[in-house]
Design an enzyme around this catalytic site. Structure first.
Site, mmCIF file in Angstrom:
data_model
loop_
_atom_site.group_PDB
_atom_site.id
_atom_site.type_symbol
_atom_site.label_atom_id
_atom_site.label_comp_id
_atom_site.label_asym_id
_atom_site.label_seq_id
_atom_site.Cartn_x
_atom_site.Cartn_y
_atom_site.Cartn_z
ATOM 1 N N GLU A 128 0.861 -1.266 -0.010
ATOM 2 C CA GLU A 128 0.007 -0.171 -0.052
ATOM 3 C C GLU A 128 0.699 1.138 -0.102
ATOM 4 O OE1 GLU A 128 -3.076 -0.252 -0.708
ATOM 5 O OE2 GLU A 128 -2.903 -2.289 -0.645
ATOM 6 N N GLU A 129 2.069 1.215 0.481
ATOM 7 C CA GLU A 129 3.107 2.304 0.743
ATOM 8 C C GLU A 129 3.500 2.808 -0.730
ATOM 9 O OE1 GLU A 129 3.381 4.627 2.813
ATOM 10 O OE2 GLU A 129 2.336 4.057 4.801
ATOM 11 N N SER A 130 4.083 1.794 -1.450
ATOM 12 C CA SER A 130 5.145 1.853 -2.438
ATOM 13 C C SER A 130 4.699 1.071 -3.901
ATOM 14 C CB SER A 130 6.432 1.756 -1.950
ATOM 15 O OG SER A 130 6.702 0.421 -1.764
#
Length: 195
Positions: A69-71
């Protein structure tokens, strides 16, 4: 007496419908099968994630859900706010983590390296889990909005830490983030917990 001619097109339509239904069902089953879903929920850098998750006592499936979800697994990622790498760590947070770990050789550009980013991000997740008594919703809210905000929400009574729901999170962006991570986390549990 004349023979009745059968309409071959009349018989073909029901067969075509049956074939299309069977193809649709097979396609849906294949789409729902773990090998296909693993395309959308891969587990790159698994050895590193497993190593640091073990070292710091964090579920590796939560770590990979955060990375997704972050990167989206891009190690050179940089957010508009300046967060870096796979787990999108802010340089100031990473500097504090380096100090806590006694990593005197740490440099900001190290966050673009998967190993350092996963190590620091996993350590940070572990520290948040400890601070918020293992509550995944609060941990993920703190990962996104900062632990200071989560502490403030608890102090002001906006969030009851014993009965927190994602909908209780005051920041809309953080609510959406927590929902995305939890959804990915559940998928990773389903796909990788006991393969």
């Amino acid at each position: 007496m004349a023979k009745k001619r059968t309409n071959s097109r009349g018989n073909a339509l029901p067969r075509l419908i049956v074939v299309l239904v069977l193809i649709a069902v097979a396609g849906w089953a294949l789409w729902q099968s773990p090998p296909v879903e693993r395309i959308f929920y891969p587990f790159p850098n698994r050895a590193l994630v497993d190593e640091y998750a073990h070292d710091y006592g964090v579920d590796p499936l939560l770590v990979i859900a955060v990375i997704r979800e972050e990167s989206r697994f891009l190690p050179q990622s940089e957010s508009r706010k300046g967060a870096l790498g796979l787990m999108q760590l802010m340089p100031a947070t990473a500097s504090s983590i380096a100090h806590s770990l006694g990593d005197k050789g740490y440099r900001e550009r190290d966050l673009l390296e998967p190993e350092k980013n996963i190590q620091y991000g996993t350590w940070y997740l572990a520290s948040l889990e400890k601070e918020f008594s293992g509550n995944v919703v609060l941990t993920m809210a703190a990962y996104n909005a900062g632990k200071g905000h989560v502490r403030q929400w608890i102090r002001s009574g906006q969030i009851d830490p014993k009965h927190v729901q994602v909908g209780d999170i005051p920041f809309g962006e953080t609510r959406e983030y927590v929902l995305r991570v939890l959804k990915s986390y559940q998928k990773y549990i389903m796909l990788y917990k006991n393969p």
